[in-house]
Design an enzyme around this catalytic site. Structure first.
Site, PDB file in Angstrom:
ATOM      1  N   SER A  90       0.447  -1.486   0.069  1.00 48.30           N
ATOM      2  CA  SER A  90       0.430  -0.023  -0.116  1.00 48.30           C
ATOM      3  C   SER A  90       1.135   1.367   0.069  1.00 48.30           C
ATOM      4  O   SER A  90       2.031   1.080   0.347  1.00 48.30           O
ATOM      5  CB  SER A  90      -0.752   0.065   0.756  1.00 48.30           C
ATOM      6  OG  SER A  90      -0.077   0.134   2.320  1.00 48.30           O
TER       7      SER A  90
ATOM      8  N   ASP B 118      -1.327  -1.383  -3.916  1.00 47.72           N
ATOM      9  CA  ASP B 118      -2.638  -2.049  -3.332  1.00 47.72           C
ATOM     10  C   ASP B 118      -3.007  -0.176  -3.035  1.00 47.72           C
ATOM     11  O   ASP B 118      -2.972   0.522  -2.353  1.00 47.72           O
ATOM     12  CB  ASP B 118      -2.737  -2.543  -2.345  1.00 47.72           C
ATOM     13  CG  ASP B 118      -4.185  -3.185  -1.403  1.00 47.72           C
ATOM     14  OD1 ASP B 118      -4.954  -2.697  -2.407  1.00 47.72           O
ATOM     15  OD2 ASP B 118      -3.709  -3.229  -0.328  1.00 47.72           O
TER      16      ASP B 118
ATOM     17  N   GLU C 277     -11.860   0.380  -9.333  1.00 48.04           N
ATOM     18  CA  GLU C 277     -12.548  -0.338  -8.203  1.00 48.04           C
ATOM     19  C   GLU C 277     -14.099   0.990  -8.698  1.00 48.04           C
ATOM     20  O   GLU C 277     -13.960   2.085  -8.778  1.00 48.04           O
ATOM     21  CB  GLU C 277     -11.816   0.690  -6.713  1.00 48.04           C
ATOM     22  CG  GLU C 277     -13.373  -0.080  -6.003  1.00 48.04           C
ATOM     23  CD  GLU C 277     -12.842   0.342  -4.505  1.00 48.04           C
ATOM     24  OE1 GLU C 277     -11.766  -0.573  -3.763  1.00 48.04           O
ATOM     25  OE2 GLU C 277     -13.258   0.732  -3.242  1.00 48.04           O
TER      26      GLU C 277
ATOM     27  N   GLY D  81     -11.205  -6.754   1.046  1.00 50.54           N
ATOM     28  CA  GLY D  81     -11.662  -6.535   3.024  1.00 50.54           C
ATOM     29  C   GLY D  81     -12.710  -8.197   3.358  1.00 50.54           C
ATOM     30  O   GLY D  81     -13.183  -7.675   3.109  1.00 50.54           O
ATOM     31  N   ALA D  82     -11.514  -8.548   3.008  1.00 51.43           N
ATOM     32  CA  ALA D  82     -11.721 -10.068   2.617  1.00 51.43           C
ATOM     33  C   ALA D  82     -11.241 -11.304   3.704  1.00 51.43           C
ATOM     34  O   ALA D  82     -11.910 -12.429   4.045  1.00 51.43           O
ATOM     35  CB  ALA D  82     -11.742 -11.035   1.751  1.00 51.43           C
ATOM     36  N   SER D  83     -10.549 -10.736   4.904  1.00 56.62           N
ATOM     37  CA  SER D  83     -11.263 -10.868   5.546  1.00 56.62           C
ATOM     38  C   SER D  83     -12.021 -11.795   6.343  1.00 56.62           C
ATOM     39  O   SER D  83     -13.003 -11.511   6.830  1.00 56.62           O
ATOM     40  CB  SER D  83      -9.741 -10.250   6.897  1.00 56.62           C
ATOM     41  OG  SER D  83      -8.516 -10.122   6.474  1.00 56.62           O
TER      42      SER D  83
ATOM     43  N   ASP E  73      -5.191  -8.438   4.238  1.00 54.60           N
ATOM     44  CA  ASP E  73      -4.519  -7.383   4.928  1.00 54.60           C
ATOM     45  C   ASP E  73      -4.964  -8.240   6.441  1.00 54.60           C
ATOM     46  O   ASP E  73      -3.893  -8.287   7.544  1.00 54.60           O
ATOM     47  CB  ASP E  73      -4.776  -6.325   5.256  1.00 54.60           C
ATOM     48  CG  ASP E  73      -2.718  -5.823   5.702  1.00 54.60           C
ATOM     49  OD1 ASP E  73      -2.752  -6.441   6.645  1.00 54.60           O
ATOM     50  OD2 ASP E  73      -3.350  -4.535   5.482  1.00 54.60           O
ATOM     51  N   THR E  74      -5.656  -7.862   7.420  1.00 58.97           N
ATOM     52  CA  THR E  74      -6.027  -8.060   8.806  1.00 58.97           C
ATOM     53  C   THR E  74      -5.988  -9.934   9.047  1.00 58.97           C
ATOM     54  O   THR E  74      -5.368  -9.835  10.269  1.00 58.97           O
ATOM     55  CB  THR E  74      -7.587  -7.625   8.962  1.00 58.97           C
ATOM     56  OG1 THR E  74      -7.729  -6.328   8.715  1.00 58.97           O
ATOM     57  CG2 THR E  74      -8.328  -7.623   9.879  1.00 58.97           C
TER      58      THR E  74
END
Ligand code: G3H
Ligand code: 13P
Ligand code: ZN
Length: 307
Positions: A50, A82, A134, A211-213, A255-256
């Site tokens: 990022s 990212d 996006e 945001g897929a964690s 990431d998370t």
């Protein structure tokens, strides 16, 4: 092998009906954990950096490390910017050998998003670099009851079709109910799988889920056992990720989950061995747990065994 483009990795994913993970790094330990997982699982992988990571570690350090990691590995690896928001950072990434960039102008009105994205596509494609853009906004939508407010945030399939035609991007990040970070849902997690299907039908390019964690319960429990304060953390369950992949998602950003894994392992080591002051003895276990989580994701996404 040398770094490959993200387009190459995602085209295989699209035709093979699986997704490839894009995992964020800020330092050497995360990178090594991710790449070791990819090699052991025989999976292609995307390393995501990022603008914040560039600021923290320096783009030259990160790109040099990723290049070395790719050369030592025998699976396809792409280096991706990212959430690129600034023209100078996109140029910097390309100059430093990134094989893919994301231009995130999703906070701008449609026409401006198109114009900004087109400019990046023109530059990146001239030097063989992949572009992700996006459309839609990643925000917690579970609290929004009004249909029209929800529609204003989530990606509109017809707009997506128009956006892809006008910009000629290689991959499109869509908003279907996820959000960044560890607190994604207050109530039941719910992704708009039908929306993914419609966008996929109309665009026919690789779709990306940010945001897929999963905020993996065992990892959360471990971190909390050793003092982390994460009350209310909730992510996307594995079964919904599998549905999203079936509906047409080809790239999944994580990431998370890696941050939480690293945190849990380091906390455990520090708590259990208070006499230790050798950083290798607490960063090493952090790297190991990052690797375990990445391996688990590769199996879930279906990319394991595809390299
Ligand atoms: O979506 C953003 C990624 O999780 C990277 O986060 O901007 O804090 O490096 P960052
Ligand atoms: P998470 O916060 O769910 O890991 O999402 C990461 C992401 O989308 C990076 O672009
Ligand atoms: Zn993201």
């Amino acid at each position: 092998m040398p770094l490959v483009t993200m387009a190459e990795i995602l085209e295989s994913a699209k035709s093979g009906g699986y997704a490839v993970g894009a995992f964020n790094i800020n330092n050497m330990e995360f990178l090594q954990g991710i790449v070791e997982a990819a090699v052991e699982e025989r999976s292609p992988v995307i390393i995501a950096v990022s603008e914040g990571a560039m600021k923290y570690a320096g783009v030259e350090y990160l790109s040099a490390m990723v290049r070395v990691a790719a050369e030592k590995a025998d699976v396809p690896i792409a280096l991706h910017l990212d959430h690129g928001k600034h023209w100078d950072k996109i140029v910097l990434a390309i100059r430093n050998g990134f094989t893919s960039v994301m231009i995130d102008a999703s906070d701008k009105p449609f026409d401006q998003n198109v114009a900004i994205t087109k400019k990046v596509v023109e530059l990146a494609h001239a030097v063989g670099v992949t572009v992700e853009a996006e459309l839609g906004r990643l925000a917690g939508v579970e609290d929004i009851v009004k249909v029209e407010e929800r529609e204003a945030i989530l990606t509109d399939p017809q707009e997506a079709k128009k956006f892809v035609e006008l910009t000629e991007v290689d991959a499109l990040a869509v908003a279907v109910g996820t959000s960044h970070g560890a607190y994604k849902f207050k109530g039941e997690p719910k992704l708009d799988i039908e929306r993914i299907r419609k966008i996929r039908e109309l665009t026919d390019i690789p779709l990306v889920l940010h945001g897929a964690s999963g905020v993996i319960p065992e990892i959360l429990e471990l971190a909390e056992k050793y003092g982390a304060k994460l009350a209310g953390a909730k992510g996307v369950p594995d079964d919904q990720i599998a549905e999203a992949v079936k509906a047409g998602i080809c790239k999944i950003n994580i990431d998370t989950d890696l941050r939480l894994a690293f945190l849990a392992a380091v906390r455990r080591e520090l708590a259990e061995k208070p006499e230790n002051f050798d950083p290798r003895k607490y960063l090493g276990p952090g790297r190991e747990l990052v690797k375990e989580v990445v391996k688990r994701k590769m199996r879930l996404f279906g990319s394991a065994g595809k390299a």
